[in-house]
Design a protein around this motif. Structure first.
Motif, PDB file in Angstrom:
ATOM      1  N   TYR A 234      18.161  12.488  88.431  1.00 17.89           N
ATOM      2  CA  TYR A 234      17.966  13.739  89.172  1.00 17.89           C
ATOM      3  C   TYR A 234      19.057  13.939  90.220  1.00 17.89           C
ATOM      4  N   HIS A 235      19.381  12.895  90.961  1.00 24.52           N
ATOM      5  CA  HIS A 235      20.373  13.045  92.030  1.00 24.52           C
ATOM      6  C   HIS A 235      21.790  13.141  91.479  1.00 24.52           C
ATOM      7  N   ARG A 236      22.062  12.461  90.363  1.00 25.49           N
ATOM      8  CA  ARG A 236      23.370  12.653  89.728  1.00 25.49           C
ATOM      9  C   ARG A 236      23.510  14.091  89.241  1.00 25.49           C
ATOM     10  N   TYR A 237      22.425  14.638  88.700  1.00 23.85           N
ATOM     11  CA  TYR A 237      22.440  16.020  88.223  1.00 23.85           C
ATOM     12  C   TYR A 237      22.701  16.991  89.368  1.00 23.85           C
TER      13      TYR A 237
ATOM     14  N   MET B  28      11.266  12.836  80.835  1.00 23.07           N
ATOM     15  CA  MET B  28       9.986  13.523  81.032  1.00 23.07           C
ATOM     16  C   MET B  28       9.229  13.759  79.725  1.00 23.07           C
ATOM     17  N   ALA B  29       9.884  13.571  78.584  1.00 25.67           N
ATOM     18  CA  ALA B  29       9.240  13.862  77.300  1.00 25.67           C
ATOM     19  C   ALA B  29       8.638  12.591  76.720  1.00 25.67           C
ATOM     20  N   ALA B  30       7.415  12.687  76.224  1.00 26.85           N
ATOM     21  CA  ALA B  30       6.790  11.557  75.549  1.00 26.85           C
ATOM     22  C   ALA B  30       7.568  11.220  74.283  1.00 26.85           C
ATOM     23  N   ARG B  31       7.570   9.942  73.916  1.00 30.50           N
ATOM     24  CA  ARG B  31       8.347   9.504  72.753  1.00 30.50           C
ATOM     25  C   ARG B  31       7.952  10.256  71.492  1.00 30.50           C
TER      26      ARG B  31
ATOM     27  N   ALA C 269       7.310  13.404  88.318  1.00 33.40           N
ATOM     28  CA  ALA C 269       7.215  13.377  86.855  1.00 33.40           C
ATOM     29  C   ALA C 269       7.990  12.203  86.273  1.00 33.40           C
ATOM     30  N   VAL C 270       9.121  11.863  86.888  1.00 33.99           N
ATOM     31  CA  VAL C 270       9.941  10.772  86.382  1.00 33.99           C
ATOM     32  C   VAL C 270       9.423   9.412  86.845  1.00 33.99           C
TER      33      VAL C 270
ATOM     34  N   ASN D 119      13.779   1.904  90.834  1.00 32.90           N
ATOM     35  CA  ASN D 119      13.827   2.894  91.918  1.00 32.90           C
ATOM     36  C   ASN D 119      14.074   4.304  91.405  1.00 32.90           C
ATOM     37  N   GLN D 120      13.733   4.542  90.124  1.00 36.96           N
ATOM     38  CA  GLN D 120      14.012   5.856  89.531  1.00 36.96           C
ATOM     39  C   GLN D 120      13.339   6.978  90.304  1.00 36.96           C
ATOM     40  N   GLY D 121      12.154   6.739  90.844  1.00 40.29           N
ATOM     41  CA  GLY D 121      11.429   7.816  91.491  1.00 40.29           C
ATOM     42  C   GLY D 121      11.667   7.928  92.972  1.00 40.29           C
ATOM     43  N   GLU D 122      12.483   7.039  93.556  1.00 42.44           N
ATOM     44  CA  GLU D 122      12.698   7.063  94.989  1.00 42.44           C
ATOM     45  C   GLU D 122      13.846   7.982  95.347  1.00 42.44           C
TER      46      GLU D 122
END
Length: 431
Positions: free
Chosen positions: A283-286, A345-348, A410-411, A425-428
């Motif tokens: 998200y932050h790279r985006y 965010m998408a289920a497999r 969501a992530v 730390n994906q959600g932090e």
């Protein structure tokens, strides 16, 4: 840089799936122009030829998510054994009977070909997370996908032009149909693709964490609208550059070449970006890339200001070309992070459908971008039109910032079995 992408393609099953997928995707970029040239050469009007290309695009945008859903449920192989030959045969029929068929039949046939064209690119993106558990390689894979898409959109029309010169426009459409069928069937028969048998048994994918569904829907909507806005910048740019060339007395036909330069910049940027590792969450790279892209696109109107200040038209043309190349550098990297966000965010068991839906959103955003920029160019002039790509990107940035909390939640609280699990730390929030 080359070593980094060779490492990606050496993953077990990767090249066997990626090569035929690239052929099918290349054919998809060739269809609109091949249809146009074939129908015009058969005596139809430009409107009919262009309408056939548009009908194919509409069919693909409508049918893609439905076929993607089937591919998720049944596995890509069985679906492609039906759809790949069907799409190829319809296009072959259009090539052979272009002169003798009624216009409505030709348009319906083009739409039908689009409806049964499987979203091979979406399926390939859904496949990558199953080929590696390494988060860095997964990010590189999405960068490779975004860069490949840009490359194919350059190569496709070029290939049609060369084929039409050598074999005639009907021959170009026949070759396109064969590539579409062979590429789709080859992708469906790749070992890694045959191994995808549809969703896991009940209970194997786990459930949602409390409250995750609402955050995911809000986050997905925000990201999809942001993707539509970035698609709008690309299509709007074609209109804006054409208007600028017209106003400065240059040939508007140069617009295609100039916009292709931005695609070249995008390819270079995507290759460089994917070969390196960057910190922070997806998200932050985006967000960072949207900031860079907005600033880069904001330089385009300076060409008109320079002309008004007395810069010769030839120098203004060179300046515009340079700015387009520079502004293209962040496009493929931003696209890579968009796909990564969708993947997270998408289920497999819904990944192909999700990525196919992104393709439909891109088509809608592109159409809207052309229409809006055209209105601006007519009413406010080419300088205002050149501002539109930056404004579209700024809107995507502001929307993504406004949806920060839903996206992060969501992530950080995904369904078990997502196509891309969060990195540490994906959600932090990062400083």
């Amino acid at each position: 840089m080359v070593k980094a992408y060779l490492e990606l393609l050496r993953l077990p099953g990767a090249s066997a799936a990626a090569v035929p997928a690239a052929l099918a995707r290349l054919a998809g970029t060739m269809v609109p122009l091949a249809l146009l040239l074939t129908l015009v050469q058969s005596g139809r009007s430009l409107a009919v030829g262009g309408g056939a290309g548009a009908a194919y695009a509409v069919g693909s945008a409508v049918g893609g998510p439905f076929i993607g859903r089937l591919m998720d449920r049944r596995g890509p192989g069985p679906v492609l054994r039906l759809t790949a030959p069907a799409a190829a045969l319809i296009l072959l029929g259009l090539a052979l009977w272009a002169k003798d068929s009624a216009t409505v039949v030709l348009l319906a046939g083009a739409c039908a070909a689009g409806l049964v064209t499987a979203p091979v690119g979406a399926s390939m993106r859904a496949l990558w997370p199953g080929l590696t558990e390494d988060p860095a390689l997964r990010r590189r894979a999405y960068s490779f996908e975004a860069t490949l898409s840009e490359t194919l959109f350059i190569l496709g029309p070029t290939a049609v032009t060369v084929l039409a010169t050598l074999t005639g426009s009907r021959g170009a459409l026949l070759v396109t149909a064969v590539l579409l069928g062979v590429g789709g069937l080859g992708f469906g028969q790749a070992p890694a693709v045959r191994g995808r048998r549809g969703p896991a048994p009940d209970g194997a994918t786990g459930g949602k964490r409390p409250g995750a569904g609402g955050h995911r829907r809000t986050a997905a909507t925000a990201v999809l609208v942001a993707i539509a806005l970035t698609a709008a910048l690309s299509s709007g740019l074609v209109v804006a550059v054409t208007a600028s060339l017209r106003d400065q007395g240059s040939s508007p036909e140069l617009a295609g070449t100039l916009v292709a330069l931005q695609s070249v910049g995008s390819v270079v940027g995507g290759l460089l970006y994917g070969a390196r590792a960057f910190g922070g969450t997806t998200y932050h790279r985006y967000l960072r890339l949207l900031v860079v892209l907005t600033l880069a696109l904001a330089t385009l109107p300076t060409v008109r200001l320079a002309l008004h200040a007395g810069l010769p038209p030839s120098w203004a043309l060179a300046l515009l070309a340079a700015l387009l190349v520079l502004s293209g550098l962040p496009i493929a990297p931003a696209g890579a992070e968009e796909f990564q966000l969708i993947g997270e965010m998408a289920a497999r068991d819904k990944a192909t459908q999700a990525f196919a839906g992104v393709g439909s959103v891109i088509s809608i955003g592109g159409a809207a971008g052309s229409a809006v920029t055209g209105l601006v160019a007519d009413r406010l002039g080419s300088t205002a039109a050149l501002c539109m790509p930056a404004l579209f990107t700024l809107a995507a940035l502001l929307l993504s910032l406004a949806a920060r909390r839903p996206v992060v939640r969501a992530v950080s609280a995904p369904e078990a079995g997502l196509s891309t699990p969060p990195a540490p730390n994906q959600g932090e929030l990062q400083p």
